[in-house]
Design a protein around this motif. Structure first.
Motif, mmCIF file in Angstrom:
data_model
loop_
_atom_site.group_PDB
_atom_site.id
_atom_site.type_symbol
_atom_site.label_atom_id
_atom_site.label_comp_id
_atom_site.label_asym_id
_atom_site.label_seq_id
_atom_site.Cartn_x
_atom_site.Cartn_y
_atom_site.Cartn_z
ATOM 1 N N HIS A 133 23.502 -0.760 -35.967
ATOM 2 C CA HIS A 133 23.535 0.666 -36.512
ATOM 3 C C HIS A 133 24.185 0.516 -37.768
ATOM 4 N N ALA A 134 24.198 1.536 -38.657
ATOM 5 C CA ALA A 134 24.843 1.749 -39.949
ATOM 6 C C ALA A 134 25.326 3.199 -40.111
ATOM 7 N N ARG A 135 26.389 3.215 -41.092
ATOM 8 C CA ARG A 135 26.853 4.610 -41.524
ATOM 9 C C ARG A 135 27.028 4.544 -42.979
ATOM 10 N N GLN A 136 26.431 5.562 -43.677
ATOM 11 C CA GLN A 136 26.368 5.335 -45.240
ATOM 12 C C GLN A 136 26.821 6.936 -45.768
ATOM 13 N N ALA A 137 27.583 7.304 -46.798
ATOM 14 C CA ALA A 137 27.976 8.274 -47.304
ATOM 15 C C ALA A 137 27.439 8.381 -48.734
ATOM 16 N N GLY A 138 27.377 9.396 -49.379
ATOM 17 C CA GLY A 138 26.831 9.324 -50.887
ATOM 18 C C GLY A 138 26.833 10.590 -51.589
ATOM 19 N N ILE A 139 26.001 10.499 -52.666
ATOM 20 C CA ILE A 139 25.824 11.760 -53.423
ATOM 21 C C ILE A 139 24.319 11.882 -53.772
ATOM 22 N N PHE A 140 23.716 13.093 -53.789
ATOM 23 C CA PHE A 140 22.400 13.260 -54.278
ATOM 24 C C PHE A 140 22.079 14.433 -55.196
ATOM 25 N N ALA A 141 21.055 14.295 -55.631
ATOM 26 C CA ALA A 141 20.578 15.500 -56.620
ATOM 27 C C ALA A 141 18.940 15.839 -56.176
ATOM 28 N N ARG A 142 18.727 16.846 -56.408
ATOM 29 C CA ARG A 142 17.206 17.280 -56.154
ATOM 30 C C ARG A 142 16.845 18.408 -57.385
ATOM 31 N N TYR A 143 15.614 18.438 -57.482
ATOM 32 C CA TYR A 143 14.997 19.431 -58.420
ATOM 33 C C TYR A 143 13.859 19.800 -58.011
ATOM 34 N N TYR A 144 13.835 21.241 -57.857
ATOM 35 C CA TYR A 144 12.480 22.058 -57.056
ATOM 36 C C TYR A 144 11.803 22.473 -58.264
ATOM 37 N N PRO A 145 10.594 22.061 -58.656
ATOM 38 C CA PRO A 145 9.708 22.752 -59.762
ATOM 39 C C PRO A 145 9.157 24.058 -59.068
ATOM 40 N N PHE A 146 8.590 24.114 -58.109
ATOM 41 C CA PHE A 146 8.054 25.196 -57.371
ATOM 42 C C PHE A 146 9.146 25.939 -56.568
ATOM 43 N N THR B 154 8.836 29.027 -54.584
ATOM 44 C CA THR B 154 8.260 29.938 -53.767
ATOM 45 C C THR B 154 8.618 29.767 -52.322
ATOM 46 N N ARG B 155 7.990 30.527 -51.391
ATOM 47 C CA ARG B 155 7.984 30.386 -49.868
ATOM 48 C C ARG B 155 7.741 28.841 -49.248
ATOM 49 N N VAL B 156 6.575 28.547 -50.145
ATOM 50 C CA VAL B 156 6.382 27.036 -49.988
ATOM 51 C C VAL B 156 6.789 26.265 -51.278
ATOM 52 N N SER B 157 7.638 25.341 -51.472
ATOM 53 C CA SER B 157 8.366 24.763 -52.372
ATOM 54 C C SER B 157 8.368 23.461 -52.368
ATOM 55 N N SER B 158 8.353 22.619 -53.444
ATOM 56 C CA SER B 158 8.395 21.186 -53.675
ATOM 57 C C SER B 158 9.673 20.774 -54.183
ATOM 58 N N PHE B 159 9.887 19.302 -53.730
ATOM 59 C CA PHE B 159 11.108 18.838 -54.699
ATOM 60 C C PHE B 159 11.112 17.211 -54.690
ATOM 61 N N VAL B 160 11.887 16.865 -55.671
ATOM 62 C CA VAL B 160 12.035 15.468 -55.746
ATOM 63 C C VAL B 160 13.602 15.196 -55.781
ATOM 64 N N GLY B 161 14.075 13.980 -55.392
ATOM 65 C CA GLY B 161 15.248 13.769 -55.241
ATOM 66 C C GLY B 161 15.601 12.408 -55.455
ATOM 67 N N ALA B 162 17.156 12.303 -55.590
ATOM 68 C CA ALA B 162 17.618 10.848 -55.789
ATOM 69 C C ALA B 162 19.225 10.826 -55.136
ATOM 70 N N SER B 163 19.618 9.394 -54.730
ATOM 71 C CA SER B 163 20.794 9.345 -54.126
ATOM 72 C C SER B 163 21.263 8.285 -54.416
ATOM 73 N N LEU B 164 22.669 7.987 -54.397
ATOM 74 C CA LEU B 164 23.457 6.803 -54.579
ATOM 75 C C LEU B 164 24.540 6.805 -53.381
ATOM 76 N N ASN B 165 24.225 5.900 -52.489
ATOM 77 C CA ASN B 165 24.954 5.806 -51.340
ATOM 78 C C ASN B 165 25.874 4.405 -51.114
ATOM 79 N N GLY B 166 26.707 4.476 -50.277
ATOM 80 C CA GLY B 166 27.513 3.273 -49.929
ATOM 81 C C GLY B 166 27.699 3.259 -48.376
ATOM 82 N N GLY B 167 27.491 2.062 -47.781
ATOM 83 C CA GLY B 167 27.652 2.085 -46.191
ATOM 84 C C GLY B 167 28.108 0.739 -45.639
ATOM 85 N N ARG B 168 28.203 0.956 -44.485
ATOM 86 C CA ARG B 168 28.740 -0.203 -43.443
ATOM 87 C C ARG B 168 27.609 -0.516 -42.394
ATOM 88 N N GLU B 169 27.308 -1.669 -42.099
ATOM 89 C CA GLU B 169 26.402 -2.185 -41.044
ATOM 90 C C GLU B 169 27.125 -2.679 -39.926
#
Length: 232
Positions: free
Chosen positions: A126-139, A141-156
């Motif tokens: 098992h592994a645990r990780q924490a980090g930061i993320f960013a998302r952008y929602y171009p649409f 409305t009630r049905v929306s889409s998004f793209v995202g990226a994250s940078l994480n550090g973890g331990r196994e």
């Protein structure tokens, strides 16, 4: 003799006239354009009609998104989310439990903190990780889409790693998803996230691959306006 000479001259004259007529016909065919002016005008009119129709549809789409845009995605809004994910690697299946806290800095653009807990099915890994993320929602409305990226550090943690050894790693995640409005402040999302690790435990074989994630988000409203009622 004179008769033969006249016959020969007449025959040559006929050949000359036939050759001139043929050359004139060829010249006429060469000078004739492949597409006449009328056809060009019709093609231009059709192209203009298609361009106008496309511009009209784009404008309708913009107006629809503006008229039906959720206030969730406006600057100052805070949201809390969580979910589960499933992935496969080297013929093995692993599960993921995740949580996130985000804040919208610009319309449709959010950033925040995230936490993940991964476990390999049928194995003690098992592994645990924490980090930061960013998302952008171009649409948005009630049905929306998004793209995202994250940078994480973890331990196994696994049988291959000694208890007094810290098996740490760094990962980068890229995400693509869709979110659906459920209730006034609640939305559900489905996404696919690909992860890239600088190192991983041999228990995983080739390492953890992408994961399919299902989650929900709760939108609190704007920070600093407690109890603010979202417009939609």
């Amino acid at each position: 003799m004179m008769k033969q000479l006249l016959s020969t001259i007449t025959l040559l004259a006929c050949f000359s006239l036939a050759g001139y007529a043929q050359n004139n016909a060829d010249s006429t065919e060469r000078s004739k354009p492949l597409i006449d002016e009328r056809t060009r005008q019709e093609a231009r009119q059709k192209a203009n009609q298609v361009e106008e129709k496309l511009s009209e549809e784009i404008e309708k789409s913009r107006n629809y998104m503006q008229d039906n845009q959720l206030s969730w995605f406006q600057p100052g809004n805070l949201f809390l989310g969580g979910g589960i994910g499933f992935g496969a690697t080297s013929g093995k299946v692993y599960t993921d439990i995740n949580a996130r806290l985000g804040y919208f800095f610009q319309p449709g653009f959010a950033a925040g903190l995230r936490f993940d807990y991964d476990r390999l099915v049928g194995n003690k890994y098992h592994a645990r990780q924490a980090g930061i993320f960013a998302r952008y929602y171009p649409f948005r409305t009630r049905v929306s889409s998004f793209v995202g990226a994250s940078l994480n550090g973890g331990r196994e943690f696994s049988e291959n790693i000694a208890s007094d050894t810290k098996a740490t790693y760094t990962s980068v995640g890229l995400e693509l998803g869709v979110m659906f409005w459920i209730l006034h402040r609640l939305g559900a999302e489905v996404s696919y996230e690909g992860n890239f690790y600088n190192k991983f435990d041999p228990t995983l074989g080739r390492g953890k691959g992408g994961r399919l994630k299902f989650g929900v988000n709760y939108y609190f409203g704007q920070v600093g306006n407690r109890g603010l009622r979202l417009a939609r």
